[in-house]
Design a protein around this motif. Structure first.
Motif, mmCIF file in Angstrom:
data_model
loop_
_atom_site.group_PDB
_atom_site.id
_atom_site.type_symbol
_atom_site.label_atom_id
_atom_site.label_comp_id
_atom_site.label_asym_id
_atom_site.label_seq_id
_atom_site.Cartn_x
_atom_site.Cartn_y
_atom_site.Cartn_z
ATOM 1 N N ASP A 121 1.600 -0.840 -8.251
ATOM 2 C CA ASP A 121 0.565 0.173 -8.409
ATOM 3 C C ASP A 121 0.464 0.620 -9.873
ATOM 4 O O ASP A 121 -0.621 0.874 -10.383
ATOM 5 N N GLU A 138 -5.606 11.508 7.002
ATOM 6 C CA GLU A 138 -5.816 10.794 5.740
ATOM 7 C C GLU A 138 -6.942 9.778 5.814
ATOM 8 O O GLU A 138 -7.729 9.633 4.886
ATOM 9 N N SER A 186 0.823 -1.195 0.000
ATOM 10 C CA SER A 186 0.000 0.000 0.000
ATOM 11 C C SER A 186 0.864 1.253 0.000
ATOM 12 O O SER A 186 1.717 1.438 0.863
ATOM 13 N N LEU A 187 0.627 2.151 -0.971
ATOM 14 C CA LEU A 187 1.395 3.399 -1.031
ATOM 15 C C LEU A 187 1.146 4.248 0.210
ATOM 16 O O LEU A 187 2.049 4.875 0.760
ATOM 17 N N ASP A 188 -0.108 4.229 0.690
ATOM 18 C CA ASP A 188 -0.430 4.998 1.891
ATOM 19 C C ASP A 188 0.371 4.525 3.088
ATOM 20 O O ASP A 188 0.897 5.329 3.858
ATOM 21 N N ARG A 233 6.157 8.497 -3.672
ATOM 22 C CA ARG A 233 5.469 9.779 -3.453
ATOM 23 C C ARG A 233 4.894 10.315 -4.756
ATOM 24 O O ARG A 233 3.789 10.829 -4.802
ATOM 25 N N HIS A 239 1.834 8.464 -5.627
ATOM 26 C CA HIS A 239 0.737 8.779 -4.722
ATOM 27 C C HIS A 239 0.100 10.113 -5.087
ATOM 28 O O HIS A 239 -1.099 10.306 -4.982
ATOM 29 N N ARG A 240 0.950 11.052 -5.557
ATOM 30 C CA ARG A 240 0.431 12.374 -5.932
ATOM 31 C C ARG A 240 -0.415 12.305 -7.202
ATOM 32 O O ARG A 240 -1.330 13.081 -7.369
#
Lengths: 230, 195
Positions: B81, A184, A20-22, B11, B14-15
């Motif tokens: 992703d 978030e 998970s990127l989060d 990052r 995600h952006r």
């Protein structure tokens, strides 16, 4: 409506989701800690020192990212020991119990709940109180064993009501003021609420059967124009 | 150090909101892998020294190992992703991607997309009787066989099943079978008009 991109979401409770990127961004947040033994050359490795012979003496305070704290931590505390960041400590807990809605959780570290859940991985006598304050009851799957101590209204439950209300009643408005103080996790919940509201309104207007251009495609179109112009 | 490049990749992804696919960062990827290789080699050297008695190196070895794991996690999540986004493209765009998007994908990703298309096509052929079932159609429950559409931009000629060709000029309106236009509507060429 039918958006086909489903990213890996953040983990629930004390486990992170590996892909998970989060969760990766969340585990980059820093923790205060203390070196339990002399750490050779750590300064260079962390990008802070110049000379390679420098070593951090025992007992000095450090700020390390969560992933490093989890990796170097063990129950015998031979290398580092971690402390609770101040927003999870007693002083702030009383602020939350007074009125959880006024706190700007985005400023407190944009991953307040996720980071707090991760802190429970480190043994700490205050863990039940932290959990009680942050998480309890809403995560049906992982109910934590908490003592009967009377801990006043939990942060999450207190704030959740307001998030749910505002997400269901802000239709076609600028919501930036509403989400500015949410962390978030709360923002994700808010967006889910908004989406539900929009879908329902769309159905009410009879637009549910209208085929629409996919928003993914529209975004690409806009970016292409921007590239050509710029 | 300490997995900075891997984190930067994460990052950036995600952006990029809404499932958008940014260009593939080959250079940063290569640097991150280089960093991992250097860490690994230094650890190998230190482990043999630690075994012969230097216990003060254990912390360093452990630290480097954490960095390696962190790098690995960042890179894997980045690649995974991106694949999820590319998969979404097949469902939202169709089987032919415009060049602008293809430039953002690495060769391996293009290869993966082709394989995915093939698997999906094989699967769709195997369900629903003889001609198969196109799962990418009728994303919303259809109300009628023919729909009214307005053209948003010039698209040239368009042939429908009974052989007649229709010229799609900007702002022209047509009454067309649903299954022919669904793709074009999703791509933003036509607009579904509700009466």
């Amino acid at each position: 409506m039918a958006e086909a991109y489903f990213p890996v979401g953040p983990g629930l409770g004390m486990e992170e989701n590996f892909l998970s990127l989060d969760d990766i961004l969340m585990s980059q947040e820093k923790l205060p800690g203390r070196a339990e033994s002399a750490l050779p050359r750590l300064a260079v490795l962390m990008g802070q020192g110049a000379s390679s012979a420098e070593s951090i003496p025992e007992g000095s305070k450090l700020e390390i990212p969560l992933w490093l704290a989890k990796g170097l931590h063990d129950s015998k505390r031979r290398i580092i020991s971690v402390e609770l960041p101040k927003i999870y400590r007693e002083a702030w807990r009383t602020v939350f119990s007074a009125d959880a809605n006024v706190v700007d959780l985005h400023k407190m570290g944009p991953y307040y709940y996720g980071f707090g859940s991760q802190l429970l991985n480190f043994e700490n006598p205050e863990n039940p109180e932290i959990a009680q304050t942050i998480l309890q009851a809403t995560w049906g799957g992982s109910v934590l064993p908490v003592s009967d101590s009377v801990c006043s209204l939990q942060t999450f439950i207190a704030r959740f009501r307001r998030i749910m209300d505002s997400s269901q009643n802000a239709y076609n408005e600028d919501t930036s003021a509403l989400v500015a103080r949410l962390d978030e996790l709360e923002r994700a919940l808010f967006q889910v609420g908004q989406k539900g509201l929009n879908d329902f309104q769309c159905w009410e207007k009879g637009q549910a059967s209208q085929i629409t251009a996919s928003s993914l495609v529209q975004n690409y179109g806009k970016r292409k124009l921007a590239e050509v112009d710029g | 150090m300490a997995a900075e490049r891997g984190l930067e990749l994460v990052r950036e992804l995600h952006r990029a909101a809404g499932g958008h696919l940014p260009p593939f960062r080959t250079e940063e990827m290569r640097q991150a892998l280089e960093e991992m290789r250097a860490l690994y080699e230094r650890n190998q050297a230190d482990v043999s020294e630690a075994k012969s008695g230097r216990t003060d190196l254990i912390f360093l070895i452990r630290f480097r190992h954490c960095c390696l794991l962190r790098n690995q996690r960042c890179l894997l999540a980045y690649l995974y992703d991106r694949l999820l986004r590319i998969r979404a493209l097949r469902w939202e765009y169709g089987s032919v991607l415009p060049n602008t998007i293809q430039f953002h994908m690495s060769t391996e990703e293009v290869e993966w997309f082709n394989q995915y298309k093939k698997s999906l096509a094989t699967y769709m052929r195997s369900v629903g009787g003889e001609e198969g079932l196109d799962l990418t159609q009728d994303i919303k429950p259809p109300k009628s066989l023919y729909i009214e559409v307005r053209c948003l931009r010039d698209h040239g000629e368009f042939e429908i099943d009974d052989g007649t060709t229709i010229l799609l000029k900007k702002n022209s309106q047509h009454f067309l079978p649903r299954w022919k236009c669904e793709q074009l509507i999703r791509q933003g060429v036509l607009e579904h008009v509700l009466s």
